[in-house]
Write a protein that holds these residues in place. Sequence first.
Motif, PDB file in Angstrom:
ATOM      1  N   PRO A  60       0.831  -1.217   0.000  1.00 17.06           N
ATOM      2  CA  PRO A  60       0.000   0.000   0.000  1.00 17.06           C
ATOM      3  C   PRO A  60       0.861   1.261   0.000  1.00 17.06           C
ATOM      4  CG  PRO A  60      -0.807  -1.575   1.611  1.00 17.06           C
ATOM      5  CD  PRO A  60       0.493  -2.117   1.124  1.00 17.06           C
ATOM      6  N   SER A  61       0.380   2.291  -0.656  1.00 20.32           N
ATOM      7  CA  SER A  61       1.154   3.532  -0.747  1.00 20.32           C
ATOM      8  C   SER A  61       1.319   4.201   0.601  1.00 20.32           C
ATOM      9  CB  SER A  61       0.482   4.500  -1.731  1.00 20.32           C
ATOM     10  OG  SER A  61      -0.843   4.777  -1.322  1.00 20.32           O
ATOM     11  N   THR A  62       0.367   3.978   1.502  1.00 22.05           N
ATOM     12  CA  THR A  62       0.480   4.499   2.864  1.00 22.05           C
ATOM     13  C   THR A  62       0.477   3.333   3.841  1.00 22.05           C
ATOM     14  OG1 THR A  62      -0.675   6.540   2.271  1.00 22.05           O
ATOM     15  CG2 THR A  62      -0.555   5.991   4.609  1.00 22.05           C
ATOM     16  N   LEU A  63       1.493   3.291   4.682  1.00 25.92           N
ATOM     17  CA  LEU A  63       1.636   2.214   5.653  1.00 25.92           C
ATOM     18  C   LEU A  63       1.626   2.779   7.062  1.00 25.92           C
ATOM     19  CD1 LEU A  63       4.466  -0.035   4.148  1.00 25.92           C
ATOM     20  CD2 LEU A  63       2.101  -0.715   4.535  1.00 25.92           C
ATOM     21  N   HIS A  64       1.055   1.999   7.967  1.00 29.08           N
ATOM     22  CA  HIS A  64       1.066   2.336   9.382  1.00 29.08           C
ATOM     23  C   HIS A  64       1.681   1.161  10.136  1.00 29.08           C
ATOM     24  CE1 HIS A  64      -1.845   5.534   8.437  1.00 29.08           C
ATOM     25  NE2 HIS A  64      -2.459   4.627   7.697  1.00 29.08           N
ATOM     26  N   PRO A  65       2.281   1.394  11.297  1.00 28.46           N
ATOM     27  CA  PRO A  65       2.733   0.270  12.129  1.00 28.46           C
ATOM     28  C   PRO A  65       1.571  -0.687  12.411  1.00 28.46           C
ATOM     29  CG  PRO A  65       3.606   2.338  12.966  1.00 28.46           C
ATOM     30  CD  PRO A  65       2.614   2.703  11.900  1.00 28.46           C
ATOM     31  N   ILE A  66       1.851  -1.971  12.324  1.00 27.89           N
ATOM     32  CA  ILE A  66       0.809  -2.991  12.484  1.00 27.89           C
ATOM     33  C   ILE A  66       1.015  -3.737  13.798  1.00 27.89           C
ATOM     34  CG2 ILE A  66      -0.209  -5.085  11.518  1.00 27.89           C
ATOM     35  CD1 ILE A  66      -0.656  -2.720   9.711  1.00 27.89           C
ATOM     36  N   PRO A  67       0.051  -3.694  14.719  1.00 24.52           N
ATOM     37  CA  PRO A  67       0.183  -4.470  15.952  1.00 24.52           C
ATOM     38  C   PRO A  67      -0.039  -5.954  15.675  1.00 24.52           C
ATOM     39  CG  PRO A  67      -1.936  -3.347  15.900  1.00 24.52           C
ATOM     40  CD  PRO A  67      -1.187  -2.887  14.687  1.00 24.52           C
ATOM     41  N   VAL A  68       0.831  -6.781  16.231  1.00 20.91           N
ATOM     42  CA  VAL A  68       0.747  -8.233  16.064  1.00 20.91           C
ATOM     43  C   VAL A  68       0.615  -8.861  17.450  1.00 20.91           C
ATOM     44  CG1 VAL A  68       2.001 -10.296  15.335  1.00 20.91           C
ATOM     45  CG2 VAL A  68       2.078  -8.229  13.919  1.00 20.91           C
ATOM     46  N   GLU A  69      -0.483  -9.586  17.673  1.00 20.46           N
ATOM     47  CA  GLU A  69      -0.773 -10.158  18.985  1.00 20.46           C
ATOM     48  C   GLU A  69      -0.615 -11.679  18.954  1.00 20.46           C
ATOM     49  OE1 GLU A  69      -4.485  -8.718  20.627  1.00 20.46           O
ATOM     50  OE2 GLU A  69      -4.406  -6.955  19.321  1.00 20.46           O
ATOM     51  N   PHE A  70       0.207 -12.198  19.867  1.00 18.43           N
ATOM     52  CA  PHE A  70       0.450 -13.635  19.936  1.00 18.43           C
ATOM     53  C   PHE A  70      -0.766 -14.368  20.495  1.00 18.43           C
ATOM     54  CE2 PHE A  70       5.036 -12.238  21.028  1.00 18.43           C
ATOM     55  CZ  PHE A  70       5.303 -11.974  19.695  1.00 18.43           C
ATOM     56  N   GLN A  71      -0.982 -15.594  19.980  1.00 20.53           N
ATOM     57  CA  GLN A  71      -2.113 -16.380  20.483  1.00 20.53           C
ATOM     58  C   GLN A  71      -1.716 -17.735  21.043  1.00 20.53           C
ATOM     59  OE1 GLN A  71      -5.341 -16.382  17.469  1.00 20.53           O
ATOM     60  NE2 GLN A  71      -6.453 -15.220  18.991  1.00 20.53           N
ATOM     61  N   LYS A  72      -1.023 -18.556  20.264  1.00 22.12           N
ATOM     62  CA  LYS A  72      -0.825 -19.939  20.703  1.00 22.12           C
ATOM     63  C   LYS A  72       0.487 -20.489  20.150  1.00 22.12           C
ATOM     64  CE  LYS A  72      -3.201 -24.448  20.693  1.00 22.12           C
ATOM     65  NZ  LYS A  72      -4.362 -25.200  20.153  1.00 22.12           N
ATOM     66  N   LEU A  73       1.230 -21.196  20.993  1.00 14.82           N
ATOM     67  CA  LEU A  73       2.418 -21.919  20.544  1.00 14.82           C
ATOM     68  C   LEU A  73       1.976 -23.226  19.902  1.00 14.82           C
ATOM     69  CD1 LEU A  73       5.582 -22.044  20.559  1.00 14.82           C
ATOM     70  CD2 LEU A  73       5.350 -23.423  22.634  1.00 14.82           C
ATOM     71  N   GLU A  74       2.419 -23.465  18.667  1.00 20.41           N
ATOM     72  CA  GLU A  74       1.961 -24.642  17.937  1.00 20.41           C
ATOM     73  C   GLU A  74       3.136 -25.403  17.316  1.00 20.41           C
ATOM     74  OE1 GLU A  74      -1.697 -24.469  15.795  1.00 20.41           O
ATOM     75  OE2 GLU A  74      -1.964 -22.335  16.245  1.00 20.41           O
ATOM     76  N   VAL A  75       2.915 -26.686  17.127  1.00 26.20           N
ATOM     77  CA  VAL A  75       3.882 -27.555  16.463  1.00 26.20           C
ATOM     78  C   VAL A  75       3.288 -27.972  15.125  1.00 26.20           C
ATOM     79  CG1 VAL A  75       5.155 -29.726  16.575  1.00 26.20           C
ATOM     80  CG2 VAL A  75       4.792 -28.391  18.660  1.00 26.20           C
ATOM     81  N   GLY A  76       4.028 -27.751  14.041  1.00 29.01           N
ATOM     82  CA  GLY A  76       3.532 -28.068  12.710  1.00 29.01           C
ATOM     83  C   GLY A  76       4.234 -29.259  12.100  1.00 29.01           C
ATOM     84  N   ASP A  77       3.844 -29.583  10.872  1.00 24.39           N
ATOM     85  CA  ASP A  77       4.426 -30.733  10.168  1.00 24.39           C
ATOM     86  C   ASP A  77       5.183 -30.300   8.917  1.00 24.39           C
ATOM     87  OD1 ASP A  77       2.348 -29.966   8.559  1.00 24.39           O
ATOM     88  OD2 ASP A  77       1.279 -31.881   8.629  1.00 24.39           O
ATOM     89  N   HIS A  78       5.591 -29.032   8.865  1.00 28.32           N
ATOM     90  CA  HIS A  78       6.331 -28.499   7.720  1.00 28.32           C
ATOM     91  C   HIS A  78       7.589 -27.829   8.248  1.00 28.32           C
ATOM     92  CE1 HIS A  78       7.358 -25.905   4.299  1.00 28.32           C
ATOM     93  NE2 HIS A  78       6.570 -26.653   3.557  1.00 28.32           N
ATOM     94  N   TYR A  79       8.684 -27.941   7.497  1.00 28.19           N
ATOM     95  CA  TYR A  79       9.972 -27.376   7.928  1.00 28.19           C
ATOM     96  C   TYR A  79       9.834 -25.924   8.374  1.00 28.19           C
ATOM     97  CZ  TYR A  79      14.871 -25.827   7.590  1.00 28.19           C
ATOM     98  OH  TYR A  79      16.121 -25.287   7.844  1.00 28.19           O
ATOM     99  N   PHE A  80       9.151 -25.104   7.557  1.00 29.77           N
ATOM    100  CA  PHE A  80       9.051 -23.681   7.860  1.00 29.77           C
ATOM    101  C   PHE A  80       7.983 -23.358   8.902  1.00 29.77           C
ATOM    102  CE2 PHE A  80      10.798 -23.568   3.430  1.00 29.77           C
ATOM    103  CZ  PHE A  80      12.068 -23.126   3.803  1.00 29.77           C
TER     104      PHE A  80
END
Length: 208
Positions: A60-80
């Motif tokens: 976007p041509s105009t950006l604002h700081p984005i708040p990111v809120e943690f929810q849950k620690l998870e274990v996945g099945d993919h390397y990344f």
Amino acid sequence: MGLSLWLVPNPTQLQLIQKVLPKQPKTRPVSAASYPDITPHITLASSGKATQDAFLRAIPSTLHPIPVEFQKLEVGDHYFRSVFISVKKTTELVALHEHIMAALDRDGASPSAPAFPHMSISYIADEDGAAERKNAADELRDITVVEGSETDLDGAETVVLRCGDSEEGYVCLARFEGTEVWIVRCEGPVQHWQVLHKITVTPDVTVT
């Protein structure tokens, strides 16, 4: 993989989170591809077709700081997504993601963002298996991750990262402020990934 667009914490929070990311264990053998040094981030979009210019056009041509809120620690099945923290889908974060994905799609870039939004904590090779991913998550819970320590207004689970000591005690993060957007070439081993462009997001910044 091609290029990815990352939302990255402000420098102070980035340094705090990096301090507590798991390292290769000394007590058990693991693959050389496991536990590389990573930059904590939210992947907004990835594409094997898009150019750097296409990513710049998608922001976007105009950006604002984005708040990111943690929810849950998870274990996945993919390397990344071996061990990651799922993130609340706030209006601001989803709007930024959807804007970028739509712009890249119009460019024919076929963008993707699996399990959006999340912040990966560890990349662990498949040959080390689910047991090693569980070990990493359990060790994080023992030392770094405090689960359910906040009450989310929506009733969702929450986690806090205990990031280290200060003169007043532990520095704890339940969220971060996304103040940088990076374009990263994600090809080959993680240590060979290249940051091609950084945009620092300040209030009412206009991208040119």
